[in-house]
Design a protein around this motif. Sequence first.
Motif, PDB file in Angstrom:
ATOM      1  N   MET A 148       7.501   8.644   1.164  1.00 25.33           N
ATOM      2  CA  MET A 148       7.604   8.842  -0.252  1.00 25.33           C
ATOM      3  C   MET A 148       6.752   9.473  -1.243  1.00 25.33           C
ATOM      4  N   ASP A 149       5.672   9.380  -0.799  1.00 27.82           N
ATOM      5  CA  ASP A 149       4.292   9.973  -1.383  1.00 27.82           C
ATOM      6  C   ASP A 149       3.717   9.087  -2.175  1.00 27.82           C
ATOM      7  N   TYR A 150       3.879   7.853  -2.191  1.00 29.62           N
ATOM      8  CA  TYR A 150       3.255   6.909  -2.804  1.00 29.62           C
ATOM      9  C   TYR A 150       1.945   6.528  -2.406  1.00 29.62           C
ATOM     10  N   LEU A 151       1.698   7.046  -1.041  1.00 27.83           N
ATOM     11  CA  LEU A 151       0.461   6.812  -0.235  1.00 27.83           C
ATOM     12  C   LEU A 151       0.273   7.883   0.435  1.00 27.83           C
ATOM     13  N   PRO A 152      -1.026   8.516   0.569  1.00 29.92           N
ATOM     14  CA  PRO A 152      -1.287   9.679   1.509  1.00 29.92           C
ATOM     15  C   PRO A 152      -1.664   9.378   3.001  1.00 29.92           C
TER      16      PRO A 152
END
Length: 377
Positions: A148-152
Amino acid sequence: MPIYKTSVKKDGLQQYRVRINYIDRTGVARQLTRITYGAAEAKQLEAELMSAYSKSKEAPVSSMTLGELYAEYYITKKGEVRETSLAKINDNINASVKPYLFDIKLNKLNTAQLQKWKNILSEKGYKLKTLQNYYGELRALLNYAVKMDYLPKNPLLAVGNFKEVYFETPEDKLHYYTADQYLKYISVAKEMCEEKDTITDWGYYVFFSIAFYTGARQGESNALKSSDITGNTLNIRRSISQKIKGKITETPPKNKSSYRSLQIPLPLLKILNEHKKRQQADKNFTEDYRVCGGISYLPDASLDTHNIRYAALAELPHIRIHDFRHTHATLLINEGINIQEIARRLGHADVQQTWQTYAHLYPREEERAVSILNNIK
């Protein structure tokens, strides 16, 4: 990300501090702060910084907590997995992650905190399999954050899974009955049924017979209906779960491979045919009758009670109901049955799972291999 107004002005323009949070390439959470003047310039700088670090794969990190992440993840999984699987995920997360990590924000999460989490759980005395299940649930949760692109990237991967310790306790070993032990066990069960001669008691005898001769899971055996038996074939198409608190649920089998048809061995076929005649004596009998429980199902607690009682009367060590699957598999392995057939009978999604569980039961293979090579002269 945050833009802060300071008390400083220059040439009539307000000073702003622009800050972004990101994970560097080593997995460490970091912050970057820059100063600019003017509201429009601050917004432009923020956009440029976010764009630059996104391109360099050092993307800004969400400030949501792990608890908030899990709330979103739970809703997503609710539409993807069975209710029983969802309940298992929730139990594992509540037991292992919620008490230690739920208040931590993603932009503050790092490998040191995750290593500390591993150390805490290691000291709890859990079995290795339990610890690895906990690790798997947290890994899946953080993989979702990456998706979800909350963390790389997933910082848990740098920490690694729980590993085997240098010793093995008796509880960690595989438990099963030999064929002779099973015959002694089921003989006691039959004697008790003949003494009481109730349709319910016969149901427990039939249940453990199915468990031994087919290796079916507990919920699969309990869910079997009369219509699932056609001739000499037993069709596993459903399961019953009593693990969701206060709720009994009939679900599909565990996975796609768990849908399977098994040829019924003659001793079991005789037991099933005799029991069906008992059930047919009920004027309300239909093909929807449960093979073991009749109009209902056999409660897990009662199955455990009967299992313990049969073992004690037969003067045998008590094994779990799940260990009857191990009993079925080890019996076939010792007779040289192909591992792929055993995986099929057990309904495993991957033969590797079967091999990892039972590989140590093939001690004669090395001797056979050497014997073959010795004869090549």
